[in-house]
Design a protein around this motif. Structure first.
Motif, PDB file in Angstrom:
ATOM      1  N   ASP A 176      27.147  24.167 -24.630  1.00  0.00           N
ATOM      2  CA  ASP A 176      27.134  25.583 -24.272  1.00  0.00           C
ATOM      3  C   ASP A 176      26.578  26.323 -25.474  1.00  0.00           C
ATOM      4  OD1 ASP A 176      28.312  25.160 -21.828  1.00  0.00           O
ATOM      5  OD2 ASP A 176      30.335  25.347 -22.633  1.00  0.00           O
ATOM      6  N   ALA A 177      25.358  26.781 -25.349  1.00  0.00           N
ATOM      7  CA  ALA A 177      24.728  27.443 -26.486  1.00  0.00           C
ATOM      8  C   ALA A 177      24.315  28.846 -26.087  1.00  0.00           C
ATOM      9  CB  ALA A 177      23.530  26.641 -26.956  1.00  0.00           C
ATOM     10  N   ASP A 178      24.245  29.709 -27.068  1.00  0.00           N
ATOM     11  CA  ASP A 178      23.897  31.114 -26.904  1.00  0.00           C
ATOM     12  C   ASP A 178      24.726  31.752 -25.796  1.00  0.00           C
ATOM     13  OD1 ASP A 178      22.745  33.381 -27.813  1.00  0.00           O
ATOM     14  OD2 ASP A 178      20.692  32.773 -27.437  1.00  0.00           O
ATOM     15  N   THR A 179      25.960  31.958 -26.117  1.00  0.00           N
ATOM     16  CA  THR A 179      26.921  32.559 -25.197  1.00  0.00           C
ATOM     17  C   THR A 179      27.335  33.920 -25.726  1.00  0.00           C
ATOM     18  OG1 THR A 179      27.734  30.382 -24.575  1.00  0.00           O
ATOM     19  CG2 THR A 179      29.180  32.239 -24.111  1.00  0.00           C
ATOM     20  N   LEU A 180      27.336  34.911 -24.848  1.00  0.00           N
ATOM     21  CA  LEU A 180      27.870  36.233 -25.166  1.00  0.00           C
ATOM     22  C   LEU A 180      29.335  36.233 -24.777  1.00  0.00           C
ATOM     23  CD1 LEU A 180      27.891  39.300 -25.727  1.00  0.00           C
ATOM     24  CD2 LEU A 180      26.995  39.611 -23.395  1.00  0.00           C
ATOM     25  N   VAL A 181      30.184  36.647 -25.710  1.00  0.00           N
ATOM     26  CA  VAL A 181      31.611  36.758 -25.439  1.00  0.00           C
ATOM     27  C   VAL A 181      32.031  38.172 -25.825  1.00  0.00           C
ATOM     28  CG1 VAL A 181      33.907  35.810 -25.877  1.00  0.00           C
ATOM     29  CG2 VAL A 181      31.891  34.319 -26.084  1.00  0.00           C
ATOM     30  N   VAL A 182      32.712  38.856 -24.909  1.00  0.00           N
ATOM     31  CA  VAL A 182      33.298  40.162 -25.202  1.00  0.00           C
ATOM     32  C   VAL A 182      34.806  39.964 -25.178  1.00  0.00           C
ATOM     33  CG1 VAL A 182      33.554  42.560 -24.470  1.00  0.00           C
ATOM     34  CG2 VAL A 182      31.359  41.384 -24.140  1.00  0.00           C
ATOM     35  N   LEU A 224      17.321  32.738 -31.777  1.00  0.00           N
ATOM     36  CA  LEU A 224      17.791  32.237 -33.065  1.00  0.00           C
ATOM     37  C   LEU A 224      17.383  30.774 -33.182  1.00  0.00           C
ATOM     38  CD1 LEU A 224      21.323  33.867 -33.351  1.00  0.00           C
ATOM     39  CD2 LEU A 224      19.156  34.658 -34.287  1.00  0.00           C
ATOM     40  N   ASP A 225      16.615  30.476 -34.207  1.00  0.00           N
ATOM     41  CA  ASP A 225      16.091  29.122 -34.427  1.00  0.00           C
ATOM     42  C   ASP A 225      17.124  28.207 -35.062  1.00  0.00           C
ATOM     43  OD1 ASP A 225      13.544  29.076 -33.450  1.00  0.00           O
ATOM     44  OD2 ASP A 225      12.566  29.468 -35.366  1.00  0.00           O
ATOM     45  N   ALA A 245      18.349  33.389 -26.435  1.00  0.00           N
ATOM     46  CA  ALA A 245      17.913  34.738 -26.068  1.00  0.00           C
ATOM     47  C   ALA A 245      17.550  34.845 -24.589  1.00  0.00           C
ATOM     48  CB  ALA A 245      16.750  35.210 -26.941  1.00  0.00           C
ATOM     49  N   GLY A 246      17.954  33.896 -23.763  1.00  0.00           N
ATOM     50  CA  GLY A 246      17.602  33.899 -22.352  1.00  0.00           C
ATOM     51  C   GLY A 246      18.693  34.408 -21.439  1.00  0.00           C
ATOM     52  N   PHE A 247      19.375  35.474 -21.828  1.00  0.00           N
ATOM     53  CA  PHE A 247      20.435  36.047 -20.991  1.00  0.00           C
ATOM     54  C   PHE A 247      19.829  36.744 -19.776  1.00  0.00           C
ATOM     55  CE2 PHE A 247      22.380  35.663 -25.141  1.00  0.00           C
ATOM     56  CZ  PHE A 247      23.613  35.130 -24.833  1.00  0.00           C
ATOM     57  N   LEU A 248      20.459  36.587 -18.630  1.00  0.00           N
ATOM     58  CA  LEU A 248      20.005  37.247 -17.414  1.00  0.00           C
ATOM     59  C   LEU A 248      20.323  38.740 -17.490  1.00  0.00           C
ATOM     60  CD1 LEU A 248      21.225  34.656 -14.760  1.00  0.00           C
ATOM     61  CD2 LEU A 248      18.890  34.986 -15.628  1.00  0.00           C
ATOM     62  N   PRO A 249      19.400  39.605 -17.051  1.00  0.00           N
ATOM     63  CA  PRO A 249      19.657  41.052 -17.103  1.00  0.00           C
ATOM     64  C   PRO A 249      20.938  41.452 -16.372  1.00  0.00           C
ATOM     65  CG  PRO A 249      17.349  40.638 -16.613  1.00  0.00           C
ATOM     66  CD  PRO A 249      18.053  39.305 -16.567  1.00  0.00           C
ATOM     67  N   GLU A 250      21.226  40.817 -15.231  1.00  0.00           N
ATOM     68  CA  GLU A 250      22.442  41.177 -14.491  1.00  0.00           C
ATOM     69  C   GLU A 250      23.711  40.783 -15.256  1.00  0.00           C
ATOM     70  OE1 GLU A 250      20.669  37.488 -12.370  1.00  0.00           O
ATOM     71  OE2 GLU A 250      19.894  39.321 -13.271  1.00  0.00           O
ATOM     72  N   ASP A 251      23.647  39.713 -16.047  1.00  0.00           N
ATOM     73  CA  ASP A 251      24.796  39.341 -16.885  1.00  0.00           C
ATOM     74  C   ASP A 251      25.007  40.375 -17.982  1.00  0.00           C
ATOM     75  OD1 ASP A 251      25.183  37.082 -15.356  1.00  0.00           O
ATOM     76  OD2 ASP A 251      24.341  35.692 -16.842  1.00  0.00           O
ATOM     77  N   LEU A 252      23.912  40.822 -18.599  1.00  0.00           N
ATOM     78  CA  LEU A 252      24.025  41.837 -19.647  1.00  0.00           C
ATOM     79  C   LEU A 252      24.503  43.165 -19.070  1.00  0.00           C
ATOM     80  CD1 LEU A 252      20.873  41.013 -21.787  1.00  0.00           C
ATOM     81  CD2 LEU A 252      23.257  40.374 -22.221  1.00  0.00           C
ATOM     82  N   ASP A 253      24.078  43.496 -17.846  1.00  0.00           N
ATOM     83  CA  ASP A 253      24.569  44.714 -17.196  1.00  0.00           C
ATOM     84  C   ASP A 253      26.067  44.627 -16.925  1.00  0.00           C
ATOM     85  OD1 ASP A 253      21.997  45.740 -17.231  1.00  0.00           O
ATOM     86  OD2 ASP A 253      21.591  45.281 -15.110  1.00  0.00           O
ATOM     87  N   GLU A 254      26.519  43.451 -16.507  1.00  0.00           N
ATOM     88  CA  GLU A 254      27.955  43.251 -16.260  1.00  0.00           C
ATOM     89  C   GLU A 254      28.750  43.398 -17.561  1.00  0.00           C
ATOM     90  OE1 GLU A 254      30.936  39.710 -14.717  1.00  0.00           O
ATOM     91  OE2 GLU A 254      28.828  39.619 -14.144  1.00  0.00           O
ATOM     92  N   ALA A 255      28.239  42.818 -18.641  1.00  0.00           N
ATOM     93  CA  ALA A 255      28.907  42.944 -19.941  1.00  0.00           C
ATOM     94  C   ALA A 255      28.896  44.391 -20.413  1.00  0.00           C
ATOM     95  CB  ALA A 255      28.229  42.035 -20.976  1.00  0.00           C
ATOM     96  N   ALA A 256      27.784  45.096 -20.197  1.00  0.00           N
ATOM     97  CA  ALA A 256      27.692  46.504 -20.597  1.00  0.00           C
ATOM     98  C   ALA A 256      28.718  47.348 -19.853  1.00  0.00           C
ATOM     99  CB  ALA A 256      26.281  47.034 -20.337  1.00  0.00           C
TER     100      ALA A 256
END
Length: 165
Positions: free
Chosen positions: A57-63, A45-46, A133-144
């Protein structure tokens, strides 16, 4: 991947949901909605993250879950700036009276899903990217795994929103 202006982020998320046969206002498959949200996290996201040289703290995924709707949130917390016409402006220079204030602005794009059942006590998980958009795959797997583990069934209502504060 081509970047999207931050102001168009919610529209892009809605488009991705529709392309995946999910009505943004009435999600029928939370697992598919998560997959779409994960794809959305890969789109830079530009206009926000790189502007302040990593001082925020930018581009943070929060569940967020429990005690209400389940929310998948892409949040940018940026250094305090003046906003003009809905656009971030120049950095705010604190005056003598504001020196101790920790000022920040938040922009977030959220997919909210409301279920008949509630996953219990309120909680949330956070994962922050190295860059837009630079989330680590292991972080996304943990969130999933967190999202899949909620096992809430089909939402009775959902919404995609863009908020600034």
């Amino acid at each position: 991947m081509k970047a999207v202006p931050w102001r168009d982020g919610a529209t892009e998320l809605r488009r991705l949901l529709i392309d995946a046969d999910q009505d943004p206002g009435l999600i029928q498959d939370p697992e598919r909605a998560w997959a779409v949200f994960r794809d959305f996290l890969a789109i830079p996201l530009d206009g926000l993250f790189d502007r302040w040289d990593g001082d925020e703290d930018a581009d943070t995924l929060v569940v967020v879950y429990g005690g209400g709707p389940v929310r998948l949130v892409r949040r940018f917390t940026v250094a305090a700036v003046e906003w003009t016409g809905g656009e971030p402006g120049e950095d705010v220079e604190p005056d003598e009276e504001q020196e101790d204030l920790d000022l920040a602005d938040t922009v977030q794009i959220e997919l909210e899903m409301i279920f008949e059942s509630d996953p219990g006590e309120a909680d949330e998980g956070f994962w922050t990217a190295e860059h837009s958009a630079g989330f680590l795959p292991e972080d996304l797997d943990e969130a999933a795994a967190l999202v899949a583990g909620l096992g809430l069934g089909t939402p009775i209502r959902s919404a995609v929103t863009l908020t600034t504060a």
